[in-house]
Each structure stands twice: as structure tokens, then as C-alpha cells.
Design a protein around this motif. Structure first.
Motif, short mmCIF file in Angstrom:
data_model
loop_
_atom_site.label_atom_id
_atom_site.label_comp_id
_atom_site.label_asym_id
_atom_site.label_seq_id
_atom_site.Cartn_x
_atom_site.Cartn_y
_atom_site.Cartn_z
N GLU A 10 -3.67 0.38 3.70
CA GLU A 10 -2.97 1.56 4.17
C GLU A 10 -1.47 1.46 3.90
N GLN A 11 -0.94 0.25 4.04
CA GLN A 11 0.48 0.04 3.80
C GLN A 11 0.81 0.24 2.31
N LEU A 12 -0.03 -0.26 1.43
CA LEU A 12 0.21 -0.08 0.00
C LEU A 12 0.06 1.38 -0.40
N ALA A 13 -0.90 2.09 0.21
CA ALA A 13 -1.06 3.52 -0.07
C ALA A 13 0.18 4.30 0.40
N ALA A 14 0.68 3.96 1.59
CA ALA A 14 1.90 4.62 2.10
C ALA A 14 3.09 4.29 1.21
#
Length: 181
Positions: A10-14
Motif C-alpha cells: 500500500e505504501q509503494l502504491a501511494a
């Protein structure tokens, strides 16, 4: 456990979404701000060149306020352009760094610490501190930390472009309200 380690995907997508948004906004705002600078600069130059014709028909106080607002509009436009250039430069550098990391990733003997040292040593001191802080935060699982200044710079650029446009309209309004009947 930190959020970065708990939700890495989720952090990499954000992170990718934030970088994409910053790139799109900075690219389009650069052209928009350039046009605003050209229009306001040409209008300012036209008024100054024909001051002897304008002064009898406009109150001097309104003319002074209009010139001040024109000048502030030009300054905010230049600052917005500078922020946009800096943002696009950092985004291009991040893209290059990520490409180099992807190329080197398959190699088992690649040292991220050595890469960070070489990268930081070639940077100015303020950027060197940022590179080391980004490296330390990446070790803790926080991949968003390093892009926060870039995203915020892009957001400031958009606010300055909006302020430039508002001051340009306000200067025209002040000038039109000062026309003698």
C-alpha cells in the motif's frame, strides 16, 4: 510495527500515485504559468509604455494598486515556475535512481549503503543530509518520507499559480474600477 513495514504494498502504491500526481501537476502547471507570465508581462509593459494615455482616464491610486498587483503576480508566477522546474528535476532524478536500482537489484553483492554514500557524496550538503535521512527511513520501511518534499513542492506550485491568477484578475478589477467616468 511502523506503517511502512506493516503495509509495504500500500505504501509503494501511494508513493507511485503521489509521484505520478506531482509529475502531472508540475508539467501542466509549467505551461499554464508560462502563459500567465507572458500575458501579465505583456499587459504590464503595454500599460507602462502608454502611461501618458492611461493616466488621464484612471485614478492614480488605482493605477498604483494595479501595478503593485501586476508585480506581485509576476513574482508569484516566477516562484511557481522555479518550484515546477525543481519538482520536475527531482522527479527525473528519482526516476533515474530507481532505474539504476532496478538494474543493480539482481546482483547479490549490490550494497545499498555504498550506493547511498556515493550518491550523497556527489550532492550538496543539504541534499546529502536528505539522502542519508531518506536512506535511514527506507531501512525502517518508510518509502514515503523521501518524496514528501517533492509532493509538497508540487502542491505549493499549484497554490502559487492560483494566487498568480487571482492577483492578475484583481489587478484588472482594480484598474477597471479606477476608470474615470
Amino acid at each position: 510495527m511502523p506503517w511502512g513495514k506493516r503495509y509495504p504494498q500500500e505504501q509503494l502504491a501511494a508513493r507511485n500515485a503521489l509521484l505520478g500526481t506531482a509529475h502531472a501537476a508540475s508539467s501542466s502547471l509549467a505551461a499554464f504559468t508560462g502563459w500567465l507570465l507572458a500575458v501579465s508581462g505583456a499587459s504590464f509593459a503595454f500599460l507602462v509604455a502608454h502611461l501618458d494615455v492611461v493616466v488621464p482616464h484612471v485614478y492614480v491610486g488605482n493605477l498604483a494598486w494595479a501595478f503593485a498587483l501586476f508585480a506581485l503576480s509576476l513574482l508569484t508566477g516566477l516562484l511557481s515556475r522555479w518550484l515546477g522546474a525543481a519538482t520536475l528535476g527531482v522527479l527525473a532524478a528519482l526516476s533515474t535512481i530507481e532505474q539504476q536500482a532496478e538494474v543493480a537489484r539482481p546482483q547479490a553483492n549490490f550494497s545499498l549503503l555504498a550506493f547511498t554514500k556515493f550518491f550523497a557524496d556527489a550532492s550538496l550538503p543539504i541534499h546529502r543530509c536528505g539522502a542519508w535521512r531518506g536512506y535511514k527511513n527506507a531501512q525502517l520501511g518508510d518509502f514515503i518520507y523521501g518524496i514528501k518534499p517533492v509532493v509538497r513542492r508540487s502542491q505549493w506550485q499549484s497554490l502559487l499559480a492560483l494566487l498568480q491568477l487571482a492577483m492578475l484578475f484583481l489587478s484588472v478589477l482594480v484598474l477597471s474600477l479606477g476608470v474615470r467616468a
